[in-house]
Design a protein around this motif. Structure first.
Motif, PDB file in Angstrom:
ATOM      1  N   LEU A 232      48.253 -30.513  77.705  1.00 59.28           N
ATOM      2  CA  LEU A 232      48.997 -29.307  78.050  1.00 59.28           C
ATOM      3  C   LEU A 232      50.288 -29.673  78.769  1.00 59.28           C
ATOM      4  CD1 LEU A 232      45.858 -27.445  79.409  1.00 59.28           C
ATOM      5  CD2 LEU A 232      46.984 -26.984  77.232  1.00 59.28           C
ATOM      6  N   ALA A 277      37.166 -24.831  67.171  1.00 53.77           N
ATOM      7  CA  ALA A 277      37.455 -23.600  67.900  1.00 53.77           C
ATOM      8  C   ALA A 277      36.557 -23.467  69.121  1.00 53.77           C
ATOM      9  CB  ALA A 277      37.278 -22.404  66.967  1.00 53.77           C
ATOM     10  N   GLY A 278      35.268 -23.785  68.967  1.00 52.89           N
ATOM     11  CA  GLY A 278      34.333 -23.611  70.068  1.00 52.89           C
ATOM     12  C   GLY A 278      34.648 -24.506  71.258  1.00 52.89           C
ATOM     13  N   VAL A 280      37.569 -25.908  72.067  1.00 52.29           N
ATOM     14  CA  VAL A 280      38.826 -25.493  72.691  1.00 52.29           C
ATOM     15  C   VAL A 280      38.607 -24.231  73.523  1.00 52.29           C
ATOM     16  CG1 VAL A 280      41.132 -24.576  72.164  1.00 52.29           C
ATOM     17  CG2 VAL A 280      40.279 -26.626  70.982  1.00 52.29           C
ATOM     18  N   TYR A 281      37.833 -23.300  72.958  1.00 50.52           N
ATOM     19  CA  TYR A 281      37.547 -22.060  73.680  1.00 50.52           C
ATOM     20  C   TYR A 281      36.799 -22.339  74.982  1.00 50.52           C
ATOM     21  CZ  TYR A 281      35.334 -17.613  74.777  1.00 50.52           C
ATOM     22  OH  TYR A 281      34.899 -16.501  75.431  1.00 50.52           O
ATOM     23  N   LEU A 284      38.945 -24.107  77.679  1.00 50.98           N
ATOM     24  CA  LEU A 284      39.916 -23.187  78.278  1.00 50.98           C
ATOM     25  C   LEU A 284      39.217 -22.157  79.171  1.00 50.98           C
ATOM     26  CD1 LEU A 284      42.393 -22.648  75.295  1.00 50.98           C
ATOM     27  CD2 LEU A 284      42.855 -23.855  77.442  1.00 50.98           C
ATOM     28  N   ARG A 285      38.062 -21.678  78.725  1.00 45.12           N
ATOM     29  CA  ARG A 285      37.329 -20.713  79.541  1.00 45.12           C
ATOM     30  C   ARG A 285      36.927 -21.339  80.876  1.00 45.12           C
ATOM     31  NH1 ARG A 285      31.806 -19.401  77.114  1.00 45.12           N
ATOM     32  NH2 ARG A 285      31.484 -21.471  77.998  1.00 45.12           N
ATOM     33  N   SER A 288      39.968 -22.113  83.114  1.00 46.22           N
ATOM     34  CA  SER A 288      40.703 -20.934  83.579  1.00 46.22           C
ATOM     35  C   SER A 288      39.926 -20.184  84.653  1.00 46.22           C
ATOM     36  CB  SER A 288      41.058 -20.010  82.410  1.00 46.22           C
ATOM     37  OG  SER A 288      39.888 -19.450  81.850  1.00 46.22           O
ATOM     38  N   VAL A 294      46.290 -22.207  84.295  1.00 47.13           N
ATOM     39  CA  VAL A 294      46.287 -23.077  83.107  1.00 47.13           C
ATOM     40  C   VAL A 294      46.647 -22.274  81.858  1.00 47.13           C
ATOM     41  CG1 VAL A 294      44.795 -24.447  81.596  1.00 47.13           C
ATOM     42  CG2 VAL A 294      44.673 -24.758  84.066  1.00 47.13           C
ATOM     43  N   LEU A 295      46.304 -20.988  81.864  1.00 50.73           N
ATOM     44  CA  LEU A 295      46.553 -20.187  80.656  1.00 50.73           C
ATOM     45  C   LEU A 295      48.045 -19.979  80.392  1.00 50.73           C
ATOM     46  CD1 LEU A 295      43.637 -17.600  80.861  1.00 50.73           C
ATOM     47  CD2 LEU A 295      43.779 -19.718  79.554  1.00 50.73           C
ATOM     48  N   GLU A 296      48.890 -20.277  81.377  1.00 51.00           N
ATOM     49  CA  GLU A 296      50.341 -20.171  81.152  1.00 51.00           C
ATOM     50  C   GLU A 296      50.930 -21.421  80.498  1.00 51.00           C
ATOM     51  OE1 GLU A 296      51.940 -17.347  81.774  1.00 51.00           O
ATOM     52  OE2 GLU A 296      49.984 -16.562  82.379  1.00 51.00           O
ATOM     53  N   LEU A 297      50.138 -22.472  80.374  1.00 55.09           N
ATOM     54  CA  LEU A 297      50.694 -23.741  79.889  1.00 55.09           C
ATOM     55  C   LEU A 297      50.817 -23.758  78.371  1.00 55.09           C
ATOM     56  CD1 LEU A 297      48.804 -26.314  82.168  1.00 55.09           C
ATOM     57  CD2 LEU A 297      50.854 -24.959  82.639  1.00 55.09           C
ATOM     58  N   GLU A 298      51.710 -24.620  77.899  1.00 58.30           N
ATOM     59  CA  GLU A 298      51.846 -24.850  76.464  1.00 58.30           C
ATOM     60  C   GLU A 298      50.839 -25.907  76.010  1.00 58.30           C
ATOM     61  OE1 GLU A 298      56.676 -24.075  76.578  1.00 58.30           O
ATOM     62  OE2 GLU A 298      55.889 -25.957  75.746  1.00 58.30           O
ATOM     63  N   ILE A 299      50.345 -25.747  74.801  1.00 59.90           N
ATOM     64  CA  ILE A 299      49.447 -26.748  74.223  1.00 59.90           C
ATOM     65  C   ILE A 299      50.297 -27.742  73.438  1.00 59.90           C
ATOM     66  CG2 ILE A 299      47.510 -27.171  72.677  1.00 59.90           C
ATOM     67  CD1 ILE A 299      46.486 -24.388  73.277  1.00 59.90           C
ATOM     68  N   LEU A 302      46.024 -30.983  70.433  1.00 59.07           N
ATOM     69  CA  LEU A 302      44.560 -30.939  70.411  1.00 59.07           C
ATOM     70  C   LEU A 302      44.131 -32.259  69.795  1.00 59.07           C
ATOM     71  CD1 LEU A 302      43.811 -27.407  68.862  1.00 59.07           C
ATOM     72  CD2 LEU A 302      44.073 -28.008  71.270  1.00 59.07           C
TER      73      LEU A 302
ATOM     74  N   SER B 275      52.921 -22.991  71.305  1.00 57.66           N
ATOM     75  CA  SER B 275      51.549 -22.482  71.374  1.00 57.66           C
ATOM     76  C   SER B 275      51.086 -22.577  72.818  1.00 57.66           C
ATOM     77  CB  SER B 275      50.629 -23.321  70.485  1.00 57.66           C
ATOM     78  OG  SER B 275      50.949 -23.123  69.131  1.00 57.66           O
ATOM     79  N   GLY B 278      46.840 -19.657  76.979  1.00 58.61           N
ATOM     80  CA  GLY B 278      46.353 -18.289  77.153  1.00 58.61           C
ATOM     81  C   GLY B 278      46.185 -17.557  75.835  1.00 58.61           C
ATOM     82  N   TYR B 281      43.251 -19.029  73.887  1.00 54.72           N
ATOM     83  CA  TYR B 281      42.008 -18.619  74.536  1.00 54.72           C
ATOM     84  C   TYR B 281      41.671 -17.162  74.195  1.00 54.72           C
ATOM     85  CZ  TYR B 281      38.828 -17.238  78.255  1.00 54.72           C
ATOM     86  OH  TYR B 281      37.762 -16.736  78.947  1.00 54.72           O
ATOM     87  N   LEU B 295      33.493 -19.936  66.160  1.00 51.69           N
ATOM     88  CA  LEU B 295      33.548 -21.076  67.092  1.00 51.69           C
ATOM     89  C   LEU B 295      33.078 -22.381  66.453  1.00 51.69           C
ATOM     90  CD1 LEU B 295      32.483 -19.364  70.438  1.00 51.69           C
ATOM     91  CD2 LEU B 295      34.779 -19.853  69.572  1.00 51.69           C
TER      92      LEU B 295
END
Lengths: 372, 372
Positions: A232, A277-278, A280-281, A284-285, A288, A294-299, A302, B275, B278, B281, B295
């Motif tokens: 990130l 997807a799972g 990464v989700y 992040l969950r 956060s 952290v949710l404001e950051l750029e990715i 991956l 990307s 947030g 997520y 997921l």
């Protein structure tokens, strides 16, 4: 078509694998006066994905006492190890381990007691104290441990620095097999068919050990354990957090320049390296909930890596069943932390010295005769 | 350094922008007998990111009646539009719009009433009925609407098919400005300095309209609206869902080959295309509440696009203030859906025909004299 056998060069030591462990072992052998070649196929290993936390106690689970001792030995060696390197990405930042609820708080209290019993400094912080150190922590944090002595390193910078510092030869090629004569390793056979003769071979090939040709009884069994991370970037620069922040699952490691590594899953999925997807989700969950910003950051990236794990999840460091074969393999989640101590132990093994008692749990001979 | 002015070619129609709208307009002009050139700089626009839902009613909000009529006109033209194309990625799959709680269920009931009032087919399904159609739906789904007449298309395949089908010239270059003489557009000036003379110029440049040199009073004001999507892949192949599944925020569009597009955010953030943690997520959270199996999918791509939006969020289709200038711009969230009707209206405008009444809300002259 059978490759044509060509013998071109002769070395004291050939190192299979040019990640941090292979390069550090090569440097140590060089320091002891050996003529060394490092062979690496150029596809980055688990180090390329690793966050690079140097946190022996936060990482060691209860019951992993042998690993803890190796980790503590290595952490002690890190300052000297990086002192000789140019821009190794070493940060003296400390760790905050945080609990979000009562269960996690109880686990943290046990961890604090464990550390105290080892005579290691650890500081229990109330939520308000933790937020004074790291204002980005969520208001829901219930308890935090401050491990001021933890460190971190950027493994990509570390490898680049080790490459620059190593004075021997670096070959970009795949090692297809060990060259074995009777019960003795006499060099390595490259995928091109060329043989490099060497008095000793250090195997530091991460999960690729599994694809390295050798007598089966001589092999350390290695399986891949997948780890996914997110890399990130804060467009506003550094400062969201200064220290490594660890939750129950996720960890969040600042690089000091506005970049962060968020990791990591532990998945037994063979050779699969896809980002899912799972994972990464969930990463992040989890992060956060302890650092909402952290949710404001750029990715930026991956990525997934494959940690090399042995059947007992401990590394294999030292002489193997074949003469001239030295293992530096199976470091699982601890390759970056254990790099300095591995290099030192491999140096001893190459010189025929006996290894210290605390290195016993990493003895490769515990797998003698085991089939992978 | 001022580019050297070179005039090399002369065309009936020059189209600025080689996305689906530009190419479809070019084909329509060609069909009407014009000598056409399409100029595109080769950086894919919003279409490259778009999911490609063809769902005029599910997409139109209450109060967007003018947009709804344009959408319905275009959806009716889609079967003929794609019939002449080779492998346009058109899927006749329908949409399930699902509600997770009572509030969302009430909103769905209003949408169903709205559709019924328009005489459009819509089917209200109980959760058990919805799961019979799509067994991957979460048990928590409260209500679903089945819009059997919705369609979808893969915009990347559509553009590739249009490129193959278009018989005129395609230039890879950036159009720096319109070439204007008095109140008349006489061609386009390329970044290289070359001028392409044309009797008419169609502007279908997406958000790049904002960077196209022209008299300010003649401009349709366009702002970028960022949309982030995830492109996912099921390693087990197709079948997780067959239809488009829409929640309150997220939509999940199957490509029919085990690939899916999960979208999309709506963000007013200027030209930023990063990307973010947030957005990723929230999209994964929302979709996993209605299709938990998402997921398990692999993430192939995180990508963001910039939708071109006018001040009233309606497109600009038809003649502008300058003679010879025809707009096909500002399609916001509806560029893929509105491609066929836009091409038809642009064809009429190029021929000097008057446009139908229902195209009135898209009249570019509503922005005459507005400064961007």
């Amino acid at each position: 078509m059978k490759p044509v056998a060509v013998q071109s060069e002769s070395y004291d030591v050939a190192v299979v694998g040019g990640g941090p462990i292979g390069l550090a072992c090569a440097r140590e052998a060089e320091r002891r006066g050996a003529r060394v070649v490092v062979v690496d196929m150029g596809e980055p290993g688990a180090w390329h994905v690793a966050a690079g936390m140097l946190a022996p106690v936060s990482e060691a689970e209860f019951g992993e006492q042998p690993l803890l001792e190796l980790g503590l030995e290595s952490a002690r060696r890190y300052p000297d190890f990086v002192a000789s390197l140019d821009d190794p990405g070493y940060l003296e930042v400390g760790t905050l381990v945080v609990a979000r609820d009562n269960d996690e708080a109880e686990a943290l209290k046990r961890l604090a007691g464990f550390r105290a019993g080892l005579g290691l400094p650890v500081e229990r912080l109330r939520p308000s104290e933790a937020r004074r150190l790291e204002p980005a922590l969520a208001p829901t944090v219930r308890l935090a441990l401050h491990v001021d002595g933890d460190r971190s390193i950027d493994p990509r910078k570390l490898v680049a620095a080790l490459k620059r510092a190593f004075g021997g030869e670096q070959r970009r090629d795949r090692v297809a097999a060990l060259d074995v004569s009777g019960e003795r390793v006499t060099g390595v056979v490259l995928a091109s068919g060329e043989t490099l003769a060497a008095d000793a071979v250090v195997v530091a090939a991460g999960v690729d050990v599994a694809n390295l040709g050798m007598p089966e009884g001589a092999r350390v069994p290695i399986r891949p354990v997948k780890g996914q991370v997110l890399r990130l970037r804060d467009p506003n620069g550094p400062g969201l957090v200064e220290r490594v922040v660890r939750g129950d699952v996720a960890y969040f490691v600042p690089r000091g320049d506005g970049r962060y590594v968020l990791g990591a899953t532990m998945e037994e999925r063979g050779w699969d390296k896809a980002s899912t997807a799972g994972a990464v989700y969930e990463l992040l969950r989890d992060v956060s909930e302890i650092v909402p910003g952290v949710l404001e950051l750029e990715i930026e990236e991956l990525i997934a890596g494959l940690r090399p794990a042995t059947p007992d999840n401990l590394p294999a460091i030292g002489r193997g069943t074949l003469d001239g074969l030295v293992w530096a393999a199976g470091h699982f989640r601890n390759g970056i932390l254990l790099t300095p101590v591995t290099a030192e132990l491999v140096g001893c093994a190459l010189a025929g010295e006996s290894l210290p008692v605390w290195a016993g749990p990493a003895d490769p001979l515990r797998f003698a005769g085991v089939r992978a």
